[in-house]
Design an enzyme around this catalytic site. Structure first.
Site, PDB file in Angstrom:
ATOM      1  N   LEU A  33       1.039  -1.080   0.091  1.00 10.21           N
ATOM      2  CA  LEU A  33       0.013   0.127   0.003  1.00 10.21           C
ATOM      3  C   LEU A  33       0.845   1.224  -0.131  1.00 10.21           C
ATOM      4  O   LEU A  33       1.987   1.264   0.729  1.00 10.21           O
ATOM      5  CB  LEU A  33      -0.968   0.252   1.061  1.00 10.21           C
ATOM      6  N   HIS A  37      -3.334   4.122  -2.622  1.00 10.78           N
ATOM      7  CA  HIS A  37      -4.480   3.388  -2.019  1.00 10.78           C
ATOM      8  C   HIS A  37      -5.249   3.982  -0.835  1.00 10.78           C
ATOM      9  O   HIS A  37      -6.290   4.051  -0.575  1.00 10.78           O
ATOM     10  CB  HIS A  37      -3.884   1.998  -1.338  1.00 10.78           C
ATOM     11  N   LYS A 149      -6.162   5.512 -11.985  1.00  5.28           N
ATOM     12  CA  LYS A 149      -4.802   5.171 -12.605  1.00  5.28           C
ATOM     13  C   LYS A 149      -4.988   3.842 -13.466  1.00  5.28           C
ATOM     14  O   LYS A 149      -4.386   3.796 -14.498  1.00  5.28           O
ATOM     15  CB  LYS A 149      -3.624   4.912 -11.377  1.00  5.28           C
ATOM     16  N   ASP A 150      -5.898   3.136 -12.891  1.00  8.17           N
ATOM     17  CA  ASP A 150      -6.359   1.812 -13.953  1.00  8.17           C
ATOM     18  C   ASP A 150      -7.455   2.272 -14.448  1.00  8.17           C
ATOM     19  O   ASP A 150      -8.483   1.733 -14.117  1.00  8.17           O
ATOM     20  CB  ASP A 150      -6.433   0.595 -12.885  1.00  8.17           C
ATOM     21  N   SER A 186       2.263   0.058  -6.697  1.00  7.46           N
ATOM     22  CA  SER A 186       3.273  -0.845  -5.772  1.00  7.46           C
ATOM     23  C   SER A 186       4.424  -1.064  -6.830  1.00  7.46           C
ATOM     24  O   SER A 186       5.390  -1.547  -6.118  1.00  7.46           O
ATOM     25  CB  SER A 186       2.410  -2.062  -5.596  1.00  7.46           C
TER      26      SER A 186
HETATM   27  P1  AMP Z   1      -3.724  -2.375  -6.956  1.00  8.05           P
HETATM   28  O1  AMP Z   1      -3.221  -2.780  -5.187  1.00  8.05           O
HETATM   29  O2  AMP Z   1      -2.755  -1.927  -7.644  1.00  8.05           O
HETATM   30  O3  AMP Z   1      -4.643  -3.644  -7.220  1.00  8.05           O
HETATM   31  O4  AMP Z   1      -4.761  -1.134  -6.619  1.00  8.05           O
HETATM   32  C1  AMP Z   1      -5.868  -1.142  -5.905  1.00  8.05           C
HETATM   33  C2  AMP Z   1      -6.641   0.271  -5.955  1.00  8.05           C
HETATM   34  O5  AMP Z   1      -5.646   1.355  -5.919  1.00  8.05           O
HETATM   35  C3  AMP Z   1      -6.884   0.236  -7.412  1.00  8.05           C
HETATM   36  O6  AMP Z   1      -8.339   0.923  -7.507  1.00  8.05           O
HETATM   37  C4  AMP Z   1      -6.050   1.311  -8.131  1.00  8.05           C
HETATM   38  O7  AMP Z   1      -6.424   1.833  -9.373  1.00  8.05           O
HETATM   39  C5  AMP Z   1      -5.821   2.003  -6.939  1.00  8.05           C
HETATM   40  N1  AMP Z   1      -4.322   2.983  -6.940  1.00  8.05           N
HETATM   41  C6  AMP Z   1      -3.535   2.420  -7.340  1.00  8.05           C
HETATM   42  N2  AMP Z   1      -2.462   3.477  -7.479  1.00  8.05           N
HETATM   43  C7  AMP Z   1      -2.855   4.377  -7.407  1.00  8.05           C
HETATM   44  C8  AMP Z   1      -2.789   5.830  -7.352  1.00  8.05           C
HETATM   45  N3  AMP Z   1      -1.634   6.316  -7.884  1.00  8.05           N
HETATM   46  N4  AMP Z   1      -3.693   6.906  -7.273  1.00  8.05           N
HETATM   47  C9  AMP Z   1      -4.805   6.492  -7.251  1.00  8.05           C
HETATM   48  N5  AMP Z   1      -5.488   5.262  -6.921  1.00  8.05           N
HETATM   49  C10 AMP Z   1      -4.367   4.199  -7.244  1.00  8.05           C
END
Ligand code: AMP
Length: 280
Positions: A33, A37, A149-150, A186
């Protein structure tokens, strides 16, 4: 903050919970995280929701086995960060807990499956849809928060929620960036010092796209400039750069006033694949 490791434990907790009075905000993550996140947690807490985060490195969404093996896992510091945020509970299931048997369901998201991330990471969104639908079924949130971001993932999740007819509001949240503009991820922790420095070119180029658009450059010229800039250093391997319709993600050949454009990029820096996007 409560920590749950099994479906039955978190469901028992949520069954005793007065859902008429308390609405649930849910933030699914794969851990490692960072402030990106935490910004999603903050958004849920700010709305007065009972906030639940999940940490689960979902094997079905990795199309590259090595990427899954190398994915950073930092549970202790994740829990410390969550404790400091206003998160009420975290769900940290094992793979067996989420997939007691093989999940053979199929989903179809039309063009989203075959464009951009869908094209370059075959099976990725199917894996995302599997895990998110399972987590939604367990947690039954009222709101779920996802990072822009995604960007394509947000559209997929909205479509999934619609197809499954789930009473969940999907809330897209802004991209949180490092000081030099690099979108927090991450995977950034896997970059070497040289790669980390080089990675800042990605957000720089995205900003330039906006400038080039303002100066009236054609999309084909913008694409050419991006390719030329990245080709100057072999540390970069561009997977795609597209300017797309913000609502359908159809790649655009020209800019027209009635279509809102978004620029999206996926680029390897060394062995690490980074993505970014910017609404133009
Ligand atoms: P992940 O752990 O990469 O699956 O991300 C979990 C959630 O956090 C997803 O909805 C991502 O789009 C969001 N997230 C990851 N990085 C960012 C960021 N830099 N800014 C905003 N949300 C993010």
């Amino acid at each position: 903050m409560l920590i749950f490791r099994t479906k039955s434990d978190i469901q028992r907790h949520l069954n005793a919970f007065n859902s008429a009075e308390n609405k649930i905000g849910f933030i699914p993550t794969m851990g490692a995280l960072h402030q990106g996140h935490i910004s999603l947690i903050d958004e849920s807490v700010k709305r007065g929701l009972y906030t639940i985060c999940s940490i689960f490195v979902n094997p079905t969404q990795f199309n590259d086995k090595r990427d899954l093996e190398n994915y950073p896992r930092t549970l202790d510091s994740d829990i410390q960060l969550l404790e400091k945020s206003g998160c009420n509970a975290v769900f940290v299931p094992s793979v067996e807990e989420i997939y007691p048997s093989e999940d053979t369901r199929k989903f179809s998201f039309g063009n989203l499956d075959s464009l951009l991330e869908g094209k370059h990471r075959p099976g990725h969104f199917l894996g995302v849809a599997k895990v998110v639908s399972i987590l939604f079924e367990i947690i039954k949130p009222d709101f779920a928060f996802f990072g822009s971001k995604d960007y394509q993932q947000v559209l997929v999740i909205k479509e999934l929620t619609k197809q499954l007819n789930l009473p969940i509001t999907i809330v897209p949240c802004s991209i949180i960036r490092e000081k030099d503009g690099l979108a927090m991820s991450s995977r950034n922790t896997l970059l070497s010092e040289t790669e980390r420095k080089a990675a800042s070119l990605i957000p720089e180029l995205m900003k330039k796209v906006k400038e080039w658009k303002g100066r009236g450059l054609l999309i084909s010229e913008i694409k050419q400039k991006i390719e030329t800039e990245l080709a100057k250093n072999p540390i970069y391997k561009l997977e795609y750069f597209e300017v797309c319709d913000k609502t359908t993600l159809f790649p655009l050949n020209e800019l027209t006033p009635n279509i809102k454009p978004i620029a999206l990029i996926a680029c390897f820096v060394g062995k690490i694949r980074l993505i970014d996007n910017l609404e133009l």
